[in-house]
Write a protein that holds these residues in place. Structure first.
Motif, mmCIF file in Angstrom:
data_model
loop_
_atom_site.group_PDB
_atom_site.id
_atom_site.type_symbol
_atom_site.label_atom_id
_atom_site.label_comp_id
_atom_site.label_asym_id
_atom_site.label_seq_id
_atom_site.Cartn_x
_atom_site.Cartn_y
_atom_site.Cartn_z
ATOM 1 N N ALA A 1 -5.952 2.125 -3.165
ATOM 2 C CA ALA A 1 -4.996 2.734 -2.237
ATOM 3 C C ALA A 1 -4.018 3.659 -2.940
ATOM 4 O O ALA A 1 -3.390 4.499 -2.294
ATOM 5 N N ALA A 2 -3.882 3.522 -4.257
ATOM 6 C CA ALA A 2 -2.981 4.404 -4.992
ATOM 7 C C ALA A 2 -3.400 5.867 -4.852
ATOM 8 O O ALA A 2 -2.584 6.768 -5.003
ATOM 9 N N PHE A 3 -4.674 6.093 -4.547
ATOM 10 C CA PHE A 3 -5.156 7.460 -4.372
ATOM 11 C C PHE A 3 -5.084 7.920 -2.914
ATOM 12 O O PHE A 3 -5.427 9.053 -2.609
ATOM 13 N N ALA A 4 -4.622 7.101 -2.033
ATOM 14 C CA ALA A 4 -4.748 7.368 -0.604
ATOM 15 C C ALA A 4 -4.095 8.667 -0.161
ATOM 16 O O ALA A 4 -4.483 9.242 0.850
ATOM 17 N N GLY A 5 -3.104 9.167 -0.892
ATOM 18 C CA GLY A 5 -2.512 10.444 -0.537
ATOM 19 C C GLY A 5 -1.023 10.398 -0.289
ATOM 20 O O GLY A 5 -0.435 11.392 0.092
ATOM 21 N N GLY A 6 -0.402 9.257 -0.472
ATOM 22 C CA GLY A 6 1.021 9.127 -0.247
ATOM 23 C C GLY A 6 1.343 7.794 0.390
ATOM 24 O O GLY A 6 0.443 6.990 0.659
ATOM 25 N N PRO A 7 2.619 7.510 0.642
ATOM 26 C CA PRO A 7 3.012 6.210 1.189
ATOM 27 C C PRO A 7 2.349 5.871 2.519
ATOM 28 O O PRO A 7 1.862 4.755 2.701
ATOM 29 N N ALA A 8 2.327 6.816 3.460
ATOM 30 C CA ALA A 8 1.744 6.527 4.774
ATOM 31 C C ALA A 8 0.250 6.254 4.665
ATOM 32 O O ALA A 8 -0.275 5.307 5.275
ATOM 33 N N ALA A 9 -0.450 7.067 3.885
ATOM 34 C CA ALA A 9 -1.895 6.883 3.738
ATOM 35 C C ALA A 9 -2.202 5.603 2.968
ATOM 36 O O ALA A 9 -3.186 4.914 3.263
ATOM 37 N N GLY A 10 -1.369 5.273 1.980
ATOM 38 C CA GLY A 10 -1.556 4.019 1.257
ATOM 39 C C GLY A 10 -1.345 2.819 2.158
ATOM 40 O O GLY A 10 -2.083 1.827 2.087
ATOM 41 N N ALA A 11 -0.331 2.906 3.022
ATOM 42 C CA ALA A 11 -0.084 1.827 3.973
ATOM 43 C C ALA A 11 -1.260 1.689 4.940
ATOM 44 O O ALA A 11 -1.680 0.569 5.263
ATOM 45 N N LEU A 12 -1.824 2.818 5.386
ATOM 46 C CA LEU A 12 -2.969 2.781 6.297
ATOM 47 C C LEU A 12 -4.171 2.119 5.623
ATOM 48 O O LEU A 12 -4.883 1.313 6.243
ATOM 49 N N GLY B 1 0.812 -1.210 0.000
ATOM 50 C CA GLY B 1 0.000 0.000 0.000
ATOM 51 C C GLY B 1 0.845 1.260 0.000
ATOM 52 O O GLY B 1 0.511 2.252 -0.662
ATOM 53 N N ALA B 2 1.966 1.233 0.741
ATOM 54 C CA ALA B 2 2.874 2.379 0.745
ATOM 55 C C ALA B 2 3.431 2.620 -0.657
ATOM 56 O O ALA B 2 3.525 3.769 -1.114
ATOM 57 N N ALA B 3 3.801 1.531 -1.344
ATOM 58 C CA ALA B 3 4.321 1.665 -2.704
ATOM 59 C C ALA B 3 3.250 2.209 -3.645
ATOM 60 O O ALA B 3 3.517 3.079 -4.484
ATOM 61 N N TRP C 1 -8.111 20.706 0.317
ATOM 62 C CA TRP C 1 -9.096 19.891 1.025
ATOM 63 C C TRP C 1 -8.925 18.418 0.691
ATOM 64 O O TRP C 1 -9.371 17.560 1.426
ATOM 65 N N LEU C 2 -8.318 18.173 -0.436
ATOM 66 C CA LEU C 2 -8.167 16.802 -0.905
ATOM 67 C C LEU C 2 -6.691 16.505 -0.960
ATOM 68 O O LEU C 2 -5.929 17.281 -1.570
ATOM 69 N N CYS C 3 -6.238 15.439 -0.314
ATOM 70 C CA CYS C 3 -4.807 15.160 -0.258
ATOM 71 C C CYS C 3 -4.439 14.104 -1.283
ATOM 72 O O CYS C 3 -5.155 13.147 -1.494
ATOM 73 N N LEU C 4 -3.312 14.294 -1.906
ATOM 74 C CA LEU C 4 -2.755 13.290 -2.817
ATOM 75 C C LEU C 4 -1.252 13.429 -2.855
ATOM 76 O O LEU C 4 -0.787 14.537 -2.946
ATOM 77 N N LEU D 1 -6.898 10.177 -10.845
ATOM 78 C CA LEU D 1 -6.662 9.145 -9.836
ATOM 79 C C LEU D 1 -7.824 9.069 -8.850
ATOM 80 O O LEU D 1 -8.195 7.983 -8.396
ATOM 81 N N TYR D 2 -8.380 10.210 -8.515
ATOM 82 C CA TYR D 2 -9.532 10.237 -7.605
ATOM 83 C C TYR D 2 -10.702 9.459 -8.210
ATOM 84 O O TYR D 2 -11.338 8.639 -7.546
ATOM 85 N N VAL D 3 -10.974 9.724 -9.473
ATOM 86 C CA VAL D 3 -12.063 9.016 -10.156
ATOM 87 C C VAL D 3 -11.748 7.530 -10.244
ATOM 88 O O VAL D 3 -12.608 6.677 -9.980
#
Length: 234
Positions: free
Chosen positions: A158-169, A61-63, A231-234, A84-86
Motif C-alpha cells: 500500500a505504500a505505493f498506492a499513490g498517497g494517503p487516500a489511495a493507501g487507505a483504500l 494504509g493512509a500513513a 499515467w502512474l500516480c504516486l 517503490l513501484y517495483v
C-alpha cells in the motif's frame, strides 16, 4: 498504479489477499469476535468490532501511502517512485507465495509491531467485553493494531498506492477481504471457514495475488515514462 487500466489492481489484489488470509485472521482474532456473540446481540457487535479493525487498517494504509508518496518531494523523485513501484509488486509476489503455502516469512516480521502492541494491549483488554456496537468499534480500533505479518505485507504494498487516500483504500480493501471469515467465525459458520481453509483455495488465491505482482513487474521497465506522463500516480 496506472490510473486508466490498473488503478484498482492493488486494492483488488489486497481484497483477494484479505479473503485468502481468513484462516490466519480467525486464528488471530476469531476468539474475540466469538466472544461478542456469546452474550446475545452478537452480529451488531461483531460488525462494530470489524468496522473498528478495518478503520485501523485504513489509517495505517493512509500513513503508508503518505510515506510512499513522500518520494515525490525528494531529489531524484522519479528513481524513488520507480523503486517503490517495483517494491510494491515484489511484495505482492511474496504475499502470494505466503498465501499459497510456499513461504512463511511474513510470520517472522510480526515482532516489528510488538513495541506498539505492548502499549495498546492494556487498553484493548479494558475495552472487552464490549456490550454495545460503539464499544465494539472502539475495541476493534485497538485490536486492529495487533501484530500481523499479512497486514504488514499488505501495508508494504500500500505504500505505493499513490498517497494517503489511495493507501487507505488499499488497506480498506484488504480489511473487507478478511471480513467474511471473521463474521463466519463469530456466527460459527463453519462452511465459509472450511472453504477458505482448503489448500486449493489458498493456492488459487495466492496465484492470483502472485499474478498481480508479475503483471506489475512486467510493466516496471516503463514505469518511469508512465510517471513522467502522469499515467502512474504516486
Amino acid at each position: 498504479m496506472e490510473l486508466a487500466a490498473g488503478s484498482w489492481a492493488l486494492p483488488l489484489a489486497l481484497l483477494v489477499t484479505g479473503f485468502a488470509s481468513g484462516v490466519h485472521c480467525v486464528g488471530m482474532c476469531g476468539g474475540i469476535v466469538c466472544a461478542f456473540s456469546a452474550h446475545g446481540g452478537g452480529l451488531s457487535r461483531q460488525l462494530g468490532f470489524n468496522l473498528g479493525r478495518i478503520s485501523s487498517y485504513a489509517a495505517a494504509g493512509a500513513a503508508a501511502g503518505l510515506l510512499g508518496s513522500a518520494g515525490a518531494w525528494v531529489a531524484g523523485a522519479l528513481p524513488v517512485q520507480s523503486a517503490l513501484y517495483v517494491l510494491a509488486n515484489v511484495m505482492l509476489l511474496l504475499v502470494g507465495l505466503h498465501l499459497a503455502g510456499a513461504a512463511g516469512w511474513l510470520t517472522r516480521i510480526e515482532s516489528l509491531g510488538a513495541p506498539l502492541w505492548r502499549r495498546l494491549q492494556p487498553l484493548a483488554a479494558r475495552l472487552l467485553p464490549a456490550r454495545t456496537p460503539v464499544q465494539a468499534y472502539a475495541a476493534g480500533l485497538a485490536w486492529g493494531w495487533l501484530p500481523c505479518g499479512l497486514v504488514y505485507g499488505a501495508l508494504a504494498a500500500a505504500a505505493f498506492a499513490g498517497g494517503p487516500a489511495a493507501g487507505a483504500l488499499a488497506m480498506l480493501a484488504f480489511g473487507l477481504g478478511t471480513l467474511p471469515n471473521l463474521i463466519a467465525a463469530g456466527l460459527a459458520a463453519a462452511r465459509v471457514r472450511a472453504f477458505a481453509a482448503r489448500r486449493a483455495v489458498r493456492i488459487a488465491a495466492g496465484s492470483v495475488v502472485f499474478g498481480f505482482g508479475l503483471a506489475g513487474l512486467a510493466h516496471a521497465a516503463g514505469a518511469g515514462e508512465a510517471i513522467r506522463r502522469g499515467w502512474l500516480c504516486l
